[in-house]
Design a protein around this motif. Structure first.
Motif, PDB file in Angstrom:
ATOM      1  N   UNK A 198       0.850  -1.192   0.000  1.00 37.74           N
ATOM      2  CA  UNK A 198       0.000   0.000   0.000  1.00 37.74           C
ATOM      3  C   UNK A 198       0.885   1.241   0.000  1.00 37.74           C
ATOM      4  N   UNK A 199       0.423   2.262  -0.696  1.00 39.54           N
ATOM      5  CA  UNK A 199       1.140   3.533  -0.792  1.00 39.54           C
ATOM      6  C   UNK A 199       0.292   4.625  -0.167  1.00 39.54           C
ATOM      7  N   UNK A 200       0.952   5.634   0.388  1.00 41.39           N
ATOM      8  CA  UNK A 200       0.221   6.759   0.986  1.00 41.39           C
ATOM      9  C   UNK A 200      -0.503   7.538  -0.117  1.00 41.39           C
ATOM     10  N   UNK A 201      -1.465   8.324   0.308  1.00 39.38           N
ATOM     11  CA  UNK A 201      -2.366   8.991  -0.619  1.00 39.38           C
ATOM     12  C   UNK A 201      -1.726  10.183  -1.348  1.00 39.38           C
ATOM     13  N   UNK A 202      -0.616  10.704  -0.840  1.00 40.65           N
ATOM     14  CA  UNK A 202       0.017  11.862  -1.488  1.00 40.65           C
ATOM     15  C   UNK A 202       0.467  11.499  -2.907  1.00 40.65           C
ATOM     16  N   UNK A 203       0.627  12.521  -3.732  1.00 44.82           N
ATOM     17  CA  UNK A 203       1.092  12.297  -5.099  1.00 44.82           C
ATOM     18  C   UNK A 203       2.365  13.086  -5.331  1.00 44.82           C
ATOM     19  N   UNK A 204       3.524  12.542  -5.449  1.00 49.85           N
ATOM     20  CA  UNK A 204       3.820  11.115  -5.342  1.00 49.85           C
ATOM     21  C   UNK A 204       3.790  10.660  -3.882  1.00 49.85           C
ATOM     22  N   UNK A 205       3.588   9.354  -3.676  1.00 52.83           N
ATOM     23  CA  UNK A 205       3.493   8.834  -2.307  1.00 52.83           C
ATOM     24  C   UNK A 205       4.780   9.087  -1.516  1.00 52.83           C
ATOM     25  N   UNK A 206       4.624   9.316  -0.209  1.00 54.29           N
ATOM     26  CA  UNK A 206       5.786   9.541   0.649  1.00 54.29           C
ATOM     27  C   UNK A 206       6.064   8.340   1.558  1.00 54.29           C
ATOM     28  N   UNK A 207       5.101   7.425   1.657  1.00 56.42           N
ATOM     29  CA  UNK A 207       5.292   6.212   2.461  1.00 56.42           C
ATOM     30  C   UNK A 207       4.674   5.023   1.739  1.00 56.42           C
ATOM     31  N   UNK A 208       5.236   3.849   2.047  1.00 55.68           N
ATOM     32  CA  UNK A 208       4.655   2.603   1.543  1.00 55.68           C
ATOM     33  C   UNK A 208       4.777   1.562   2.638  1.00 55.68           C
ATOM     34  N   UNK A 209       3.960   0.526   2.524  1.00 55.92           N
ATOM     35  CA  UNK A 209       3.973  -0.528   3.531  1.00 55.92           C
ATOM     36  C   UNK A 209       3.676  -1.867   2.881  1.00 55.92           C
ATOM     37  N   UNK A 210       4.223  -2.917   3.470  1.00 56.72           N
ATOM     38  CA  UNK A 210       3.929  -4.292   3.078  1.00 56.72           C
ATOM     39  C   UNK A 210       3.177  -4.936   4.223  1.00 56.72           C
ATOM     40  N   UNK A 211       2.000  -5.456   3.920  1.00 64.29           N
ATOM     41  CA  UNK A 211       1.174  -6.138   4.913  1.00 64.29           C
ATOM     42  C   UNK A 211       0.974  -7.561   4.418  1.00 64.29           C
ATOM     43  N   UNK A 212       1.270  -8.544   5.275  1.00 65.19           N
ATOM     44  CA  UNK A 212       1.113  -9.955   4.917  1.00 65.19           C
ATOM     45  C   UNK A 212      -0.056 -10.530   5.701  1.00 65.19           C
ATOM     46  N   UNK A 213      -1.004 -11.123   4.975  1.00 69.30           N
ATOM     47  CA  UNK A 213      -2.210 -11.678   5.585  1.00 69.30           C
ATOM     48  C   UNK A 213      -2.338 -13.154   5.248  1.00 69.30           C
ATOM     49  N   UNK A 214      -2.709 -13.950   6.235  1.00 69.84           N
ATOM     50  CA  UNK A 214      -2.993 -15.360   5.996  1.00 69.84           C
ATOM     51  C   UNK A 214      -4.293 -15.429   5.196  1.00 69.84           C
ATOM     52  N   UNK A 215      -4.253 -15.997   4.007  1.00 67.48           N
ATOM     53  CA  UNK A 215      -5.430 -16.018   3.129  1.00 67.48           C
ATOM     54  C   UNK A 215      -6.482 -17.017   3.570  1.00 67.48           C
ATOM     55  N   UNK A 216      -6.144 -17.898   4.520  1.00 69.41           N
ATOM     56  CA  UNK A 216      -7.125 -18.874   5.000  1.00 69.41           C
ATOM     57  C   UNK A 216      -7.873 -18.390   6.228  1.00 69.41           C
ATOM     58  N   UNK A 217      -7.327 -17.384   6.925  1.00 72.86           N
ATOM     59  CA  UNK A 217      -7.986 -16.868   8.123  1.00 72.86           C
ATOM     60  C   UNK A 217      -8.236 -15.368   8.070  1.00 72.86           C
ATOM     61  N   UNK A 218      -7.472 -14.655   7.246  1.00 69.79           N
ATOM     62  CA  UNK A 218      -7.580 -13.211   7.178  1.00 69.79           C
ATOM     63  C   UNK A 218      -6.772 -12.499   8.254  1.00 69.79           C
ATOM     64  N   UNK A 219      -6.047 -13.239   9.058  1.00 66.79           N
ATOM     65  CA  UNK A 219      -5.253 -12.652  10.145  1.00 66.79           C
ATOM     66  C   UNK A 219      -3.933 -12.115   9.602  1.00 66.79           C
ATOM     67  N   UNK A 220      -3.473 -11.005  10.197  1.00 67.64           N
ATOM     68  CA  UNK A 220      -2.180 -10.439   9.840  1.00 67.64           C
ATOM     69  C   UNK A 220      -1.085 -11.377  10.349  1.00 67.64           C
ATOM     70  N   UNK A 221      -0.077 -11.642   9.519  1.00 68.40           N
ATOM     71  CA  UNK A 221       0.981 -12.569   9.892  1.00 68.40           C
ATOM     72  C   UNK A 221       2.059 -11.927  10.759  1.00 68.40           C
TER      73      UNK A 221
END
Length: 159
Positions: free
Chosen positions: A124-147
């Motif tokens: 995900x990237x921040x809403x600014x143009x151009x973005x000033x921050x980004x993040x990687x989020x990993x989710x278990x696709x079988x439970x929806x829980x953040x890893x």
């Protein structure tokens, strides 16, 4: 919402080629890993045929082939995880996990571990143009829980 959609006006304004435009080709859905059970059944059928061949007097090596087919069938069956969350849900869940407003985002399904457990990797990237921050989020696709905790970093502005 079904699949990935690009609004028609955005696709035209950005010059999205027809082969990437979901309005032309239709929505894309990631196939469920549960389909691996079909392959497991094919391997079981191969194991049965090999065993029948060995019983019919063909070379005894067919017993080893039959056993190998059963092992592969078992592995395919154990790797047939159902997806509890789809791409859109992964994007929504990831957006709630980061400490900034979201602009652009992208999700990719990966697999981890011996049993190929499905994991959504969402950038995900921040809403600014151009973005000033980004993040990687990993989710278990079988439970929806953040890893694990989201990895957030500042983006260096281009020179």
């Amino acid at each position: 919402m079904d699949g990935i959609r690009i609004p028609e006006e955005v696709a035209k304004a950005e010059g999205v080629p027809e082969d990437l435009d979901s309005g032309v080709l239709g929505p894309y859905r990631f196939p469920s890993p549960v389909r691996r059970r079909t392959a497991a059944l094919v391997y079981v059928a191969g194991a049965v045929l090999s065993a029948l061949g060995a019983l019919a007097g063909l070379p005894s090596g067919l017993w080893a082939i039959s056993a190998a087919f059963l092992v592969v069938a078992f592995l395919h069956d154990r790797a047939a995880w159902p997806l509890a969350i789809e791409q859109e849900d992964a994007l929504t869940t990831a957006a709630a996990q980061v400490p900034f407003a979201i602009g652009h985002a992208s999700a990719a399904l990966g697999f981890t571990g011996m049993r190929s457990r499905p994991v959504w990797n969402v950038i995900v990237y921040s809403v600014e143009e151009p973005p000033v921050r980004r993040a990687l989020v990993r989710l278990d696709a079988t439970t929806g829980m953040r890893l694990d905790s989201p990895y957030v970093e500042e983006i260096e502005p281009p020179d």
